[in-house]
Write a protein that holds these residues in place. Structure first.
Motif, short mmCIF file in Angstrom:
data_model
loop_
_atom_site.label_atom_id
_atom_site.label_comp_id
_atom_site.label_asym_id
_atom_site.label_seq_id
_atom_site.Cartn_x
_atom_site.Cartn_y
_atom_site.Cartn_z
N ASP A 46 34.72 66.97 52.14
CA ASP A 46 34.38 68.39 52.12
C ASP A 46 33.09 68.61 51.34
OD1 ASP A 46 34.69 71.09 52.63
OD2 ASP A 46 35.83 71.44 50.80
N HIS A 47 32.01 67.97 51.81
CA HIS A 47 30.72 68.08 51.16
C HIS A 47 29.72 68.74 52.10
CE1 HIS A 47 32.61 65.64 48.27
NE2 HIS A 47 32.31 64.45 48.77
N VAL A 48 28.55 69.01 51.57
CA VAL A 48 27.45 69.61 52.33
C VAL A 48 26.28 68.64 52.33
CG1 VAL A 48 25.84 71.55 52.43
CG2 VAL A 48 28.22 71.95 51.76
N ALA A 49 25.59 68.54 53.47
CA ALA A 49 24.46 67.61 53.58
C ALA A 49 23.21 68.35 54.04
CB ALA A 49 24.79 66.49 54.56
N ALA A 50 22.08 67.88 53.56
CA ALA A 50 20.78 68.31 54.07
C ALA A 50 20.02 67.06 54.48
CB ALA A 50 19.99 69.08 53.02
N GLN A 51 19.44 67.09 55.67
CA GLN A 51 18.69 65.93 56.15
C GLN A 51 17.30 66.36 56.57
OE1 GLN A 51 19.04 63.72 60.18
NE2 GLN A 51 20.30 62.51 58.78
N VAL A 52 16.28 65.68 56.04
CA VAL A 52 14.92 65.90 56.48
C VAL A 52 14.54 64.75 57.41
CG1 VAL A 52 13.96 64.79 54.41
CG2 VAL A 52 12.52 66.30 55.80
N ARG A 53 14.04 65.10 58.57
CA ARG A 53 13.62 64.12 59.56
C ARG A 53 12.20 63.72 59.23
NH1 ARG A 53 16.47 61.73 63.94
NH2 ARG A 53 18.00 62.77 62.65
N LEU A 54 12.01 62.46 58.81
CA LEU A 54 10.69 61.98 58.43
C LEU A 54 9.89 61.52 59.64
CD1 LEU A 54 11.79 59.94 55.29
CD2 LEU A 54 10.94 62.29 55.37
N GLU A 55 10.56 60.81 60.56
CA GLU A 55 9.94 60.37 61.81
C GLU A 55 10.99 60.46 62.90
OE1 GLU A 55 8.47 56.41 61.42
OE2 GLU A 55 7.06 56.90 59.81
N GLY A 56 10.55 60.67 64.14
CA GLY A 56 11.46 60.71 65.27
C GLY A 56 12.05 62.10 65.48
N ARG A 57 12.68 62.26 66.63
CA ARG A 57 13.26 63.55 67.01
C ARG A 57 14.75 63.42 67.23
NH1 ARG A 57 9.51 67.40 68.32
NH2 ARG A 57 7.35 66.66 68.29
N LEU A 69 30.00 69.16 56.25
CA LEU A 69 30.71 67.96 56.67
C LEU A 69 32.19 68.20 56.89
CD1 LEU A 69 28.92 65.27 54.49
CD2 LEU A 69 28.44 65.95 56.85
N ALA A 70 32.67 69.42 56.67
CA ALA A 70 34.05 69.77 56.99
C ALA A 70 34.17 70.34 58.40
CB ALA A 70 34.59 70.78 55.99
N GLN A 71 33.05 70.32 59.16
CA GLN A 71 33.06 70.85 60.52
C GLN A 71 32.48 69.80 61.48
OE1 GLN A 71 31.89 75.01 61.13
NE2 GLN A 71 31.46 75.15 58.94
N PRO A 72 32.94 69.80 62.75
CA PRO A 72 32.44 68.81 63.72
C PRO A 72 30.99 69.07 64.11
CG PRO A 72 34.55 69.76 64.42
CD PRO A 72 34.04 70.62 63.29
N GLY A 120 29.81 78.01 45.26
CA GLY A 120 30.87 77.13 45.72
C GLY A 120 30.68 76.62 47.13
N GLY A 121 29.48 76.79 47.68
CA GLY A 121 29.19 76.28 49.02
C GLY A 121 29.71 77.13 50.16
N THR A 122 30.20 78.35 49.88
CA THR A 122 30.76 79.15 50.97
C THR A 122 29.71 79.55 51.99
OG1 THR A 122 30.50 81.12 49.58
CG2 THR A 122 32.64 80.05 49.56
N ARG A 123 28.50 79.86 51.53
CA ARG A 123 27.45 80.25 52.47
C ARG A 123 27.03 79.08 53.35
NH1 ARG A 123 22.61 82.82 49.39
NH2 ARG A 123 21.89 83.10 51.53
N LEU A 124 27.14 77.87 52.81
CA LEU A 124 26.75 76.71 53.60
C LEU A 124 27.68 76.51 54.79
CD1 LEU A 124 24.32 74.78 53.05
CD2 LEU A 124 24.93 76.21 51.12
N GLY A 125 28.97 76.89 54.65
CA GLY A 125 29.88 76.79 55.77
C GLY A 125 29.43 77.66 56.93
N ALA A 126 28.94 78.86 56.63
CA ALA A 126 28.46 79.75 57.68
C ALA A 126 27.11 79.29 58.24
CB ALA A 126 28.33 81.17 57.13
N ALA A 127 26.37 78.50 57.47
CA ALA A 127 25.05 78.04 57.90
C ALA A 127 25.08 76.66 58.54
CB ALA A 127 24.09 78.03 56.71
N HIS A 128 26.27 76.15 58.83
CA HIS A 128 26.42 74.83 59.46
C HIS A 128 25.58 74.76 60.73
CE1 HIS A 128 28.17 71.15 60.86
NE2 HIS A 128 28.89 71.71 61.81
N GLY A 129 24.68 73.79 60.79
CA GLY A 129 23.81 73.65 61.95
C GLY A 129 22.49 74.37 61.84
N THR A 130 22.22 75.00 60.70
CA THR A 130 20.92 75.64 60.50
C THR A 130 19.82 74.58 60.47
OG1 THR A 130 21.80 77.52 59.28
CG2 THR A 130 19.51 76.96 58.87
#
Length: 343
Positions: free
Chosen positions: A78-89, A111-114, A137-147
């Motif tokens: 039940d965590h939240v991730a941020a990924q920056v794409r350095l190369e590639g699409r 990461l608690a959602q598919p 507490g990360g509640t806004r991140l749940g609504a922003a999943h896939g941003t």
């Protein structure tokens, strides 16, 4: 870095390499590549444990990563991730919708959602932070999943620069510096949740949506949990409630899937006395073990009895070991690292 770190490398070793890669990232992803690309697959990942966050620097050949409902329920991360794409699409898919990701873009993932992601050959930096570390507490991140925060925007440039600097300096952080850096990153990610192009941003009344979702999770075992009860408690109409949960298939579908996910966890975690399948079925509102088994198999591709059987001898509780305190760890410890992140 004065703390555990891991390294996974691969070159042109054929199936052995992609197999090792799949096993290493199993807590987060099911990995697929084209059969004809198996022999030429290349990948490398350096992972650093900051105590309250994990940072991964990854480069790999083209592949498809997926977090299915079954994997989400099974892993219980039940965590939240941020990924920056350095190369590639890449193409990120959530709930039947897709968005393209280009170099410099930052994606926010609950990461608690598919979700699923198709990537070309790529390099990326990913930071994983426990939900409790966020200001809300990360509640806004749940609504922003896939941003997806576009790298060409001013705020996107700020987040991109921060994550790149984090990646460049993480090997040299002291433990205190590492924890401070993770905290600062969580604050920045919380701000980023209000920006970008969201795949799942249906709600004009996000606080109401989040309150309803939290209430559903708290009352998931209640037999009368449903549309009428939610409408009365939160003062919303049936049509308004449906609009809030439309991207998830409606509120009834959301409740059904949350109950099944909770049932999966109850069966998989074991304990002093592993619950019987019938107990779990009735606990989450199913009229019979047979109807529960049918729904469970359709959702996860395995029967409740199969999941229960994998909990170990006599339902013995799983033993979670803390991360090794040595400078280097093994990939067998990776999942333990993820589970034991602290805020």
């Amino acid at each position: 870095m004065r703390g555990p770190n891991l390294r996974l490398e691969g070159s042109t070793f054929g199936p052995r390499t992609i197999t090792a890669w799949r096993e290493a990232v199993a807590p987060f992803w099911d990995v697929e590549i084209r059969r004809e690309d198996t022999r030429d697959f290349r990948g490398r990942s350096d992972v650093y444990h900051l105590g309250n966050a994990i940072i991964g620097l990854t480069a790999a050949s083209a592949l498809r990563n997926e977090r299915s409902p079954g994997l989400v329920a099974r892993m219980g991360v039940d965590h939240v991730a941020a990924q920056v794409r350095l190369e590639g699409r890449a193409t990120l898919a959530i709930g039947g919708r897709e968005v393209a990701i280009a170099p410099g873009d930052v994606s926010l993932l609950d990461l608690a959602q598919p979700l699923s992601m198709r990537s070309t050959d790529y390099r990326a930096m990913t930071v994983i932070i426990p939900r409790a570390l966020f200001p809300d507490g990360g509640t806004r991140l749940g609504a922003a999943h896939g941003t997806v925060l576009r790298g060409a925007t001013p705020f996107g440039t700020l987040v991109n620069d921060h994550l790149r600097s984090l990646a460049a300096n993480v090997p040299r952080f002291s433990p205190a510096e590492a924890r401070a850096a993770a905290q600062a990153t969580a604050i920045l990610m919380a701000g980023a949740a209000a920006e970008g192009d969201a795949l799942e941003r249906p709600m004009q009344r996000a606080p109401v949506f989040l309150a309803i979702r939290g209430y559903i999770d708290a009352e998931i075992a209640s037999s009368d949990l449903g549309v009428e009860r939610l409408c009365r408690r939160f003062g919303v109409s049936r049509s308004g409630l449906y609009r809030l949960f439309a991207p998830m298939g409606g509120v009834a579908e959301y409740i059904r899937r949350r109950r099944l996910a909770r049932a999966y966890r109850d069966l998989a975690e074991g304990g002093e006395r592993t619950a019987r399948v019938s107990e779990v079925a009735y606990r989450y509102g199913y009229g019979s073990p047979a109807s529960f088994t049918t729904a469970f198999r359709a959702e996860f591709g395995a029967s409740p009895a199969d999941v229960r059987a994998k909990t170990g001898l006599a339902g013995a509780p799983a033993v979670r070991r803390p991360p090794a305190g040595l400078p280097d760890g093994g990939w067998d410890d990776f999942y333990e690292w993820v589970l034991l992140l602290d805020a």
